[in-house]
Write an enzyme that holds these catalytic residues in place. Structure first.
Site, PDB file in Angstrom:
ATOM      1  N   SER A 196       0.796  -1.222   0.000  1.00 45.31           N
ATOM      2  CA  SER A 196       0.000   0.000   0.000  1.00 45.31           C
ATOM      3  C   SER A 196       0.832   1.278   0.000  1.00 45.31           C
ATOM      4  O   SER A 196       1.581   1.517  -0.926  1.00 45.31           O
ATOM      5  CB  SER A 196      -0.936  -0.065   1.192  1.00 45.31           C
ATOM      6  OG  SER A 196      -1.915   0.916   1.083  1.00 45.31           O
ATOM      7  N   HIS A 197       0.715   2.051   1.081  1.00 44.10           N
ATOM      8  CA  HIS A 197       1.390   3.348   1.129  1.00 44.10           C
ATOM      9  C   HIS A 197       2.837   3.240   1.583  1.00 44.10           C
ATOM     10  O   HIS A 197       3.538   4.248   1.645  1.00 44.10           O
ATOM     11  CB  HIS A 197       0.628   4.263   2.079  1.00 44.10           C
ATOM     12  CG  HIS A 197       0.577   3.699   3.476  1.00 44.10           C
ATOM     13  ND1 HIS A 197      -0.184   2.604   3.784  1.00 44.10           N
ATOM     14  CD2 HIS A 197       1.234   4.043   4.595  1.00 44.10           C
ATOM     15  CE1 HIS A 197      -0.003   2.316   5.063  1.00 44.10           C
ATOM     16  NE2 HIS A 197       0.853   3.166   5.579  1.00 44.10           N
TER      17      HIS A 197
ATOM     18  N   ASP B  14      -2.774   6.383  -3.291  1.00 47.34           N
ATOM     19  CA  ASP B  14      -1.587   5.719  -2.722  1.00 47.34           C
ATOM     20  C   ASP B  14      -1.057   4.587  -3.604  1.00 47.34           C
ATOM     21  O   ASP B  14      -1.506   4.392  -4.737  1.00 47.34           O
ATOM     22  CB  ASP B  14      -1.893   5.203  -1.317  1.00 47.34           C
ATOM     23  CG  ASP B  14      -2.800   3.977  -1.339  1.00 47.34           C
ATOM     24  OD1 ASP B  14      -3.617   3.874  -2.263  1.00 47.34           O
ATOM     25  OD2 ASP B  14      -2.684   3.130  -0.431  1.00 47.34           O
TER      26      ASP B  14
ATOM     27  N   ASP C 294      -1.399   1.336  -3.847  1.00 47.70           N
ATOM     28  CA  ASP C 294      -2.290   0.354  -4.468  1.00 47.70           C
ATOM     29  C   ASP C 294      -3.635   0.946  -4.872  1.00 47.70           C
ATOM     30  O   ASP C 294      -4.564   0.209  -5.224  1.00 47.70           O
ATOM     31  CB  ASP C 294      -2.496  -0.848  -3.536  1.00 47.70           C
ATOM     32  CG  ASP C 294      -3.128  -0.465  -2.211  1.00 47.70           C
ATOM     33  OD1 ASP C 294      -2.922   0.678  -1.758  1.00 47.70           O
ATOM     34  OD2 ASP C 294      -3.826  -1.308  -1.618  1.00 47.70           O
TER      35      ASP C 294
ATOM     36  N   ASP D 247      -6.067   2.547  -3.205  1.00 48.98           N
ATOM     37  CA  ASP D 247      -7.293   2.538  -2.401  1.00 48.98           C
ATOM     38  C   ASP D 247      -7.446   3.772  -1.517  1.00 48.98           C
ATOM     39  O   ASP D 247      -8.524   4.027  -0.995  1.00 48.98           O
ATOM     40  CB  ASP D 247      -7.442   1.236  -1.590  1.00 48.98           C
ATOM     41  CG  ASP D 247      -6.275   0.973  -0.671  1.00 48.98           C
ATOM     42  OD1 ASP D 247      -5.319   1.775  -0.664  1.00 48.98           O
ATOM     43  OD2 ASP D 247      -6.310  -0.050   0.052  1.00 48.98           O
ATOM     44  N   ARG D 248      -6.386   4.545  -1.343  1.00 49.97           N
ATOM     45  CA  ARG D 248      -6.505   5.763  -0.531  1.00 49.97           C
ATOM     46  C   ARG D 248      -6.675   6.986  -1.417  1.00 49.97           C
ATOM     47  O   ARG D 248      -6.302   6.961  -2.592  1.00 49.97           O
ATOM     48  CB  ARG D 248      -5.240   5.984   0.298  1.00 49.97           C
ATOM     49  CG  ARG D 248      -5.003   4.924   1.329  1.00 49.97           C
ATOM     50  CD  ARG D 248      -3.856   5.315   2.228  1.00 49.97           C
ATOM     51  NE  ARG D 248      -3.658   4.290   3.237  1.00 49.97           N
ATOM     52  CZ  ARG D 248      -3.038   4.473   4.389  1.00 49.97           C
ATOM     53  NH1 ARG D 248      -2.513   5.650   4.674  1.00 49.97           N
ATOM     54  NH2 ARG D 248      -2.910   3.494   5.246  1.00 49.97           N
TER      55      ARG D 248
ATOM     56  N   LYS E  26     -11.646   0.162   0.118  1.00 51.71           N
ATOM     57  CA  LYS E  26     -11.702   1.602  -0.071  1.00 51.71           C
ATOM     58  C   LYS E  26     -11.210   1.883  -1.483  1.00 51.71           C
ATOM     59  O   LYS E  26     -10.557   1.042  -2.089  1.00 51.71           O
ATOM     60  CB  LYS E  26     -10.885   2.335   0.988  1.00 51.71           C
ATOM     61  CG  LYS E  26      -9.428   1.897   1.146  1.00 51.71           C
ATOM     62  CD  LYS E  26      -8.853   2.535   2.410  1.00 51.71           C
ATOM     63  CE  LYS E  26      -7.365   2.310   2.549  1.00 51.71           C
ATOM     64  NZ  LYS E  26      -7.028   1.066   3.270  1.00 51.71           N
TER      65      LYS E  26
HETATM   66  C1  VG1 Z   1      -3.318   1.854   8.376  1.00 53.23           C
HETATM   67  C2  VG1 Z   1      -4.490   2.797   8.571  1.00 53.23           C
HETATM   68  C3  VG1 Z   1      -5.798   2.039   8.417  1.00 53.23           C
HETATM   69  C4  VG1 Z   1      -5.820   1.350   7.042  1.00 53.23           C
HETATM   70  C5  VG1 Z   1      -4.585   0.480   6.876  1.00 53.23           C
HETATM   71  C6  VG1 Z   1      -4.492  -0.119   5.509  1.00 53.23           C
HETATM   72  O1  VG1 Z   1      -3.341   0.846   9.359  1.00 53.23           O
HETATM   73  O2  VG1 Z   1      -4.428   3.425   9.823  1.00 53.23           O
HETATM   74  O3  VG1 Z   1      -6.874   2.922   8.569  1.00 53.23           O
HETATM   75  O4  VG1 Z   1      -6.967   0.560   6.917  1.00 53.23           O
HETATM   76  O5  VG1 Z   1      -3.412   1.256   7.094  1.00 53.23           O
HETATM   77  O6  VG1 Z   1      -4.515   0.858   4.523  1.00 53.23           O
HETATM   78  P1  VG1 Z   1      -2.435   0.892  10.696  1.00 53.23           P
HETATM   79  O7  VG1 Z   1      -2.694  -0.403  11.391  1.00 53.23           O
HETATM   80  O8  VG1 Z   1      -1.020   1.092  10.270  1.00 53.23           O
HETATM   81  O9  VG1 Z   1      -2.926   2.083  11.466  1.00 53.23           O
HETATM   82  V1  VG1 Z   1      -3.566   0.644   3.153  1.00 53.23           V
HETATM   83  O10 VG1 Z   1      -4.051   1.793   1.987  1.00 53.23           O
HETATM   84  O11 VG1 Z   1      -2.053   0.769   3.805  1.00 53.23           O
HETATM   85  O12 VG1 Z   1      -3.918  -0.926   2.682  1.00 53.23           O
HETATM   86 CO    CO Z   2      -3.545   1.363   0.118  1.00 54.81          CO
END
Ligand code: VG1
Ligand code: CO
Length: 549
Positions: free
Chosen positions: A118-119, A283, A285, A287-288, A382
């Site tokens: 992801s990010h 982001d 992937d 989804d953000r 998302k």
């Molecule tokens: C983070 C965010 C959470 C989100 C998750 C995955 O998790 O706070 O809201 O669902 O990332 O998003 P954490 O446990 O680090 O707080 V993504 O776009 O990284 O798949």
């Molecule tokens: Co993501």
């Protein structure tokens, strides 16, 4: 072809102790995933943990980060060995997370594997990740991720088709065969773009774009091709309105995280005198999303509230929405809107997997998280570009600017000043000690406080899923104040180095009070109070958060 060469190979190896999926799949350094057998044992644990994949069809796609292609090919050889019938793969092994969700749903697939951290940063020294989504298109619930983890701990080897048995050209669309496995390579963008056209009023958005312009930052991540097709080809945005639109395995050495701290180029452009009407980013992937107006970044919690309040103006939601769900640390702005509209609102633990049952049951239509995530029942993830199109459609039908929409929203519902302070990669023992100390003191914290801030309730968030009754404990420590303020402390479940502590700060101002303060200034008292009560700086040895959003 030699028949014996097609025979699967059983590779024996020891289990890895660190394969428990976090908030969103298993995330580790690329170097960890490159260790012999590391990826393969986890994939075998997915196949065994999920249970009934033999003879079924699944999806496979990734965000294009370093190791995406190698991992895709290993997974296909293992899928063949496991007896999976068909894998539908995005061309090049690429597909955004929401597009995979859509693919699973549209094609009625059994599930899907998404390769993404992801990010998190990418590249040879960066992060890699893998997660499993179920037949509704959403992330596997905890019951399944726990079964996968349990399997990973007892594993003694895995089955794989030897390389000599054949290969797959990930860039060639159409059907190919790999040792009896059908591999179907599809365009990752087309179906998703069609779905977007069904939800939004592209004609009005096209005219609005022509008059007002936008700037979209794909952050060298997966949404580049999606934005090119949807924003440029279908909505007529100018070439200059897309930046960093070519995906790169290392995201151009940036953090593909759409927030004001990491999307610097976009933020700078939106703070100039001739900024376009809308700025946005997504982001790694896809989804953000981050929504930015001229000289104003929309808080993701506010974005969810604005979407909820205005959903009926958007064609896909014109008939009204059933309800709204937000993760616990997300500000309560959407709850206020739901109460006013007379629709249901839900509070779930962090992570999209907790929204799946509510969406499937038709209890909610919109969902959101403070971490720049919003989505709806059109998929079970998302969805970054969806959120950008939602805002674009809203701007086009109202004729109002982003700052105007926000100001009017706050005047109607009041404002939840909100911020998240992240202390990244701190020593795990220190982070755990800070959380444990606060948890232990929860019962004694009632009525404690600082100046105007008196604690009314202090608890450890526990969630019982209203649909299947499953319970998730210890989902974040909450301090709720008598003046409507709130502090939340939790440990991140997506980091790969040390521990990341997240402190979430929120303060409510009713509609007739001061609504245009800078959030950090508005929350300064509460931040001081947090340090007083929780002592993150004292306990971690850090002077300030690493990232403030
Ligand atoms: C983070 C965010 C959470 C989100 C998750 C995955 O998790 O706070 O809201 O669902 O990332 O998003 P954490 O446990 O680090 O707080 V993504 O776009 O990284 O798949
Ligand atoms: Co993501």
């Amino acid at each position: 072809m030699n028949v014996t060469a097609l025979r699967t190979e059983r590779v024996s190896c020891a289990a890895f102790s660190d394969q428990r999926p976090g908030t969103s799949g298993l995330r580790k350094k690329v170097t960890q995933f490159q260790k012999p057998h590391y990826l393969a044992t986890f994939v075998q644990a997915i196949f065994d943990g999920v249970g009934d994949l033999k003879g079924s069809a699944i999806a496979l796609g990734g965000d294009g980060r370093f190791f995406n292609r190698e991992a895709s090919l290993i997974i296909l050889r293992m899928a063949a060995a496991h007896g999976i019938a068909r894998v539908v793969v995005g061309r090049g092994g690429l597909m955004s997370t929401p597009a995979v969700s859509n693919l699973i749903r549209q094609r009625g697939l059994k599930g899907g594997i998404i390769l993404s951290a992801s990010h998190n940063p990418g590249g040879p020294e960066g992060d890699f990740g893998i997660k499993y989504n179920i037949a509704n298109g959403g992330p596997a619930p905890e019951s399944i991720t726990e079964a996968i983890f349990a399997r990973s701990q007892s594993i003694t080897g895995y089955d794989i088709l030897p390389e000599v048995a054949g290969s797959i050209d990930l860039d060639r669309p159409g059907l190919q065969n790999l040792g009896g496995l059908e591999v179907e390579i599809v365009d990752p963008v087309a179906d998703y773009a069609t779905l977007m056209e069904k939800l939004f009023d592209f004609d009005r958005m096209r005219s609005w774009l022509k008059a007002n312009g936008m700037l979209f930052d794909a952050m060298h991540a997966i949404t580049g091709p999606y934005a090119t097709e949807i924003l440029r080809n279908r909505l007529g945005a100018s070439p200059a309105s897309l930046i960093n639109a070519i995906p790169k395995p290392d995201f151009g050495n940036h953090h593909p995280d759409p927030n004001p701290a990491h999307a610097e180029e976009l933020m700078a452009a939106m703070w100039t005198a001739n900024a376009p009407g809308l700025g946005a980013a997504s982001d790694g992937d896809g989804d953000r999303n981050m929504i930015v107006g001229p000289k104003l970044a929309v808080s993701p919690s506010d974005s969810l509230a604005v979407m909820t309040a205005n959903a009926t103006l958007i064609p896909g939601y014109a008939r009204g929405i059933a309800g709204v769900a937000r993760s616990m640390p997300t500000s309560r702005a959407a709850d206020v809107v739901a109460a006013e509209l007379g629709i249901a609102s839900y509070e779930t633990p962090t992570g999209w997997k907790f929204f799946g049952n509510l969406l499937d049951a038709g209890r909610v239509t919109l969902c959101g998280e403070e971490s720049y995530g919003t989505g709806s029942d059109h998929v079970r993830e998302k969805d970054g570009l969806w959120a950008v199109l939602f805002w674009l459609n809203l701007l086009a039908v109202t004729g109002k600017s982003v700052p105007q929409i926000l100001a009017e929203h706050w005047r109607r519902f009041g404002r939840h000043y909100y911020s998240r302070h992240d202390y990244e990669a701190i020593d795990s023992d220190k982070a755990n000690a800070i959380v444990a100390a606060l948890r232990q003191r929860l019962p004694d914290l009632q009525a404690r406080g600082h100046k105007d801030w008196r604690i009314e309730e202090a608890d450890d968030f526990r969630y019982q899923d209203p649909i299947d009754g499953s319970v998730s404990e210890k989902q974040g420590l909450r301090l709720i104040f008598s003046n409507g303020g709130r502090l939340v402390l939790r440990l991140s479940g997506t980091g790969t180095v040390g521990a990341t502590l997240r402190l979430y700060l929120e303060r409510f101002e009713p509609r007739n009070s001061v609504l245009d303060l800078d959030p950090q200034a508005a929350l300064a008292d509460l931040a001081a109070c947090a340090e007083d009560i929780i002592g993150i700086r004292k306990g971690s040895g850090r002077n300030a958060p690493d990232v403030i959003t």
